[in-house]
Design a protein around this motif. Structure first.
Motif, PDB file in Angstrom:
ATOM      1  N   LEU A 109       0.815  -1.215   0.000  1.00 57.34           N
ATOM      2  CA  LEU A 109       0.000   0.000   0.000  1.00 57.34           C
ATOM      3  C   LEU A 109       0.849   1.266   0.000  1.00 57.34           C
ATOM      4  O   LEU A 109       0.375   2.337   0.381  1.00 57.34           O
ATOM      5  CB  LEU A 109      -0.936   0.001   1.221  1.00 57.34           C
ATOM      6  CG  LEU A 109      -1.878  -1.196   1.345  1.00 57.34           C
ATOM      7  CD1 LEU A 109      -2.718  -1.081   2.601  1.00 57.34           C
ATOM      8  CD2 LEU A 109      -2.763  -1.328   0.112  1.00 57.34           C
ATOM      9  N   ALA A 110       2.105   1.144  -0.427  1.00 58.52           N
ATOM     10  CA  ALA A 110       2.986   2.318  -0.466  1.00 58.52           C
ATOM     11  C   ALA A 110       2.401   3.409  -1.359  1.00 58.52           C
ATOM     12  O   ALA A 110       2.529   4.602  -1.070  1.00 58.52           O
ATOM     13  CB  ALA A 110       4.374   1.922  -0.960  1.00 58.52           C
ATOM     14  N   GLY A 111       1.730   3.002  -2.436  1.00 61.64           N
ATOM     15  CA  GLY A 111       1.121   3.975  -3.340  1.00 61.64           C
ATOM     16  C   GLY A 111      -0.032   4.723  -2.713  1.00 61.64           C
ATOM     17  O   GLY A 111      -0.452   5.774  -3.222  1.00 61.64           O
ATOM     18  N   ILE A 112      -0.564   4.196  -1.591  1.00 62.70           N
ATOM     19  CA  ILE A 112      -1.628   4.886  -0.858  1.00 62.70           C
ATOM     20  C   ILE A 112      -1.050   5.673   0.306  1.00 62.70           C
ATOM     21  O   ILE A 112      -1.417   6.825   0.547  1.00 62.70           O
ATOM     22  CB  ILE A 112      -2.672   3.869  -0.342  1.00 62.70           C
ATOM     23  CG1 ILE A 112      -3.346   3.167  -1.537  1.00 62.70           C
ATOM     24  CG2 ILE A 112      -3.705   4.545   0.538  1.00 62.70           C
ATOM     25  CD1 ILE A 112      -4.303   2.071  -1.133  1.00 62.70           C
ATOM     26  N   PHE A 113      -0.118   5.036   1.035  1.00 57.90           N
ATOM     27  CA  PHE A 113       0.448   5.684   2.217  1.00 57.90           C
ATOM     28  C   PHE A 113       1.199   6.968   1.858  1.00 57.90           C
ATOM     29  O   PHE A 113       1.054   7.994   2.522  1.00 57.90           O
ATOM     30  CB  PHE A 113       1.398   4.733   2.941  1.00 57.90           C
ATOM     31  CG  PHE A 113       0.692   3.613   3.669  1.00 57.90           C
ATOM     32  CD1 PHE A 113      -0.662   3.679   3.934  1.00 57.90           C
ATOM     33  CD2 PHE A 113       1.387   2.497   4.103  1.00 57.90           C
ATOM     34  CE1 PHE A 113      -1.322   2.664   4.598  1.00 57.90           C
ATOM     35  CE2 PHE A 113       0.744   1.473   4.774  1.00 57.90           C
ATOM     36  CZ  PHE A 113      -0.614   1.552   5.020  1.00 57.90           C
ATOM     37  N   ARG A 114       2.039   6.911   0.826  1.00 59.73           N
ATOM     38  CA  ARG A 114       2.862   8.077   0.485  1.00 59.73           C
ATOM     39  C   ARG A 114       2.022   9.301   0.131  1.00 59.73           C
ATOM     40  O   ARG A 114       2.270  10.396   0.670  1.00 59.73           O
ATOM     41  CB  ARG A 114       3.811   7.726  -0.669  1.00 59.73           C
ATOM     42  CG  ARG A 114       4.963   6.829  -0.254  1.00 59.73           C
ATOM     43  CD  ARG A 114       5.748   6.366  -1.443  1.00 59.73           C
ATOM     44  NE  ARG A 114       6.752   5.367  -1.096  1.00 59.73           N
ATOM     45  CZ  ARG A 114       7.331   4.562  -1.968  1.00 59.73           C
ATOM     46  NH1 ARG A 114       7.013   4.635  -3.245  1.00 59.73           N
ATOM     47  NH2 ARG A 114       8.243   3.691  -1.564  1.00 59.73           N
ATOM     48  N   PRO A 115       1.003   9.176  -0.761  1.00 63.82           N
ATOM     49  CA  PRO A 115       0.175  10.363  -1.029  1.00 63.82           C
ATOM     50  C   PRO A 115      -0.552  10.876   0.211  1.00 63.82           C
ATOM     51  O   PRO A 115      -0.750  12.088   0.354  1.00 63.82           O
ATOM     52  CB  PRO A 115      -0.826   9.856  -2.084  1.00 63.82           C
ATOM     53  CG  PRO A 115      -0.143   8.709  -2.739  1.00 63.82           C
ATOM     54  CD  PRO A 115       0.653   8.055  -1.655  1.00 63.82           C
ATOM     55  N   LEU A 116      -0.942   9.956   1.114  1.00 62.66           N
ATOM     56  CA  LEU A 116      -1.603  10.398   2.343  1.00 62.66           C
ATOM     57  C   LEU A 116      -0.667  11.254   3.187  1.00 62.66           C
ATOM     58  O   LEU A 116      -1.049  12.308   3.704  1.00 62.66           O
ATOM     59  CB  LEU A 116      -2.069   9.181   3.146  1.00 62.66           C
ATOM     60  CG  LEU A 116      -3.324   8.460   2.647  1.00 62.66           C
ATOM     61  CD1 LEU A 116      -3.580   7.208   3.475  1.00 62.66           C
ATOM     62  CD2 LEU A 116      -4.535   9.384   2.695  1.00 62.66           C
ATOM     63  N   PHE A 117       0.576  10.799   3.318  1.00 58.45           N
ATOM     64  CA  PHE A 117       1.553  11.561   4.095  1.00 58.45           C
ATOM     65  C   PHE A 117       1.854  12.906   3.428  1.00 58.45           C
ATOM     66  O   PHE A 117       1.978  13.935   4.105  1.00 58.45           O
ATOM     67  CB  PHE A 117       2.841  10.757   4.270  1.00 58.45           C
ATOM     68  CG  PHE A 117       2.779   9.736   5.367  1.00 58.45           C
ATOM     69  CD1 PHE A 117       2.613  10.126   6.683  1.00 58.45           C
ATOM     70  CD2 PHE A 117       2.888   8.387   5.088  1.00 58.45           C
ATOM     71  CE1 PHE A 117       2.565   9.186   7.707  1.00 58.45           C
ATOM     72  CE2 PHE A 117       2.835   7.438   6.098  1.00 58.45           C
ATOM     73  CZ  PHE A 117       2.670   7.837   7.412  1.00 58.45           C
ATOM     74  N   VAL A 118       1.997  12.887   2.103  1.00 58.28           N
ATOM     75  CA  VAL A 118       2.288  14.129   1.383  1.00 58.28           C
ATOM     76  C   VAL A 118       1.134  15.117   1.548  1.00 58.28           C
ATOM     77  O   VAL A 118       1.341  16.308   1.783  1.00 58.28           O
ATOM     78  CB  VAL A 118       2.541  13.835  -0.112  1.00 58.28           C
ATOM     79  CG1 VAL A 118       2.627  15.135  -0.908  1.00 58.28           C
ATOM     80  CG2 VAL A 118       3.832  13.033  -0.282  1.00 58.28           C
TER      81      VAL A 118
END
Length: 264
Positions: A109-118
């Motif tokens: 889920l890195a593609g979901i986690f990273r945009p959430l953090f950004v």
């Protein structure tokens, strides 16, 4: 035909070659059709090379330092202290752990986690508070995935490993359990890396990797005295040291300190 080391290497070479060929075909296809999209999208602001270099060189050094306390380096220390037998046990068990590692939510889920953090990092109000809450939530998602597997390994690890290895590896379920528990710290490591990326700060990663390089000495000691089990424990300790250092460097000046929220 029976599976041999030569056949395994040939299959790996073939699969890698096919993947590389498909990648080249896709790149050529995108290049040929590039005119189709001209003028449809506004090009983003180009980041100055100085900014890229500011982020890139600490990140590169961090990755290089990460090799010193990685599982691969621990394997090398185990070879020198205990010989081939303990290395085979750790290599076999950690190959199973690596499968679980590959399918951790922090990876899948890195593609979901990273945009959430950004997105959270760009908030003008309560940025640190939102980032901390998001960080804890992502860590919990990974731990909920890992803990049942660790419990299953603790109860049935010996039986399962004996069966799938046709009796070649017996009484090594404890090594698998220790390795899986180490993934709890490893998943936290990945989540903190996502947070550093969102905040555009590579320095906590560099500081954490510098602290975790001491884990190589821990690995040498535990591997020499406790074999494969000691090396598996050293893997978890190394990742835990990295996480503690990462938390410190990330939040030492933050008004919101990460909390476990065990009830939640």
């Amino acid at each position: 035909a029976s599976l041999t080391l030569d056949l395994l290497i040939k299959v790996d070479i073939f699969a890698t070659a096919v993947g590389a060929m498909l990648g080249v075909i896709l790149i050529v296809h995108i290049y040929i059709g590039r005119k189709k999209y001209e003028g449809k999208y506004i090009a983003p602001n180009i980041v100055p090379p100085r900014t890229l270099f500011y982020y890139a060189w600490p990140a590169y050094i961090s990755q290089a330092l990460g090799i010193l306390f990685s599982a691969d380096m621990l394997k090398l220390t185990l070879t020198g202290s205990n010989g081939v037998a303990e290395l085979a046990i750790f290599g076999y068990v950690f190959s199973l752990t690596a499968v679980i590692q590959r399918y951790l939510p922090a990876n899948l889920l890195a593609g979901i986690f990273r945009p959430l953090f950004v997105s959270a990092a760009k908030k003008k109000e309560d940025t640190d508070k939102v980032l901390v809450e998001l960080l804890i939530a992502c860590i919990k998602i990974n731990w909920i995935f890992i803990l049942p597997m660790a419990c299953f390994s603790f109860i049935l690890g010996d039986f399962i490993l004996t069966k799938i290895s046709s009796g070649n590896y017996q009484h090594v379920g404890t090594v698998l359990t220790a390795s899986i528990f180490g993934l709890m710290a490893f998943s936290t490591h990945l989540t903190l890396s996502h947070l550093c990326l969102a905040k555009q700060t590579p320095w906590p990663l560099l500081g954490a990797n510098l602290c975790a390089t001491l884990g190589l000495l821990i690995g040498i000691y535990l591997g020499a005295h406790y074999g494969a089990l000691g090396t598996a424990i050293a893997f978890g300790i190394n990742e835990t040291v990295w996480c503690l250092a990462g938390f410190y460097f990330l939040f030492r000046n933050s008004p919101f300190i990460p909390h476990a929220d065990l009830i939640g």
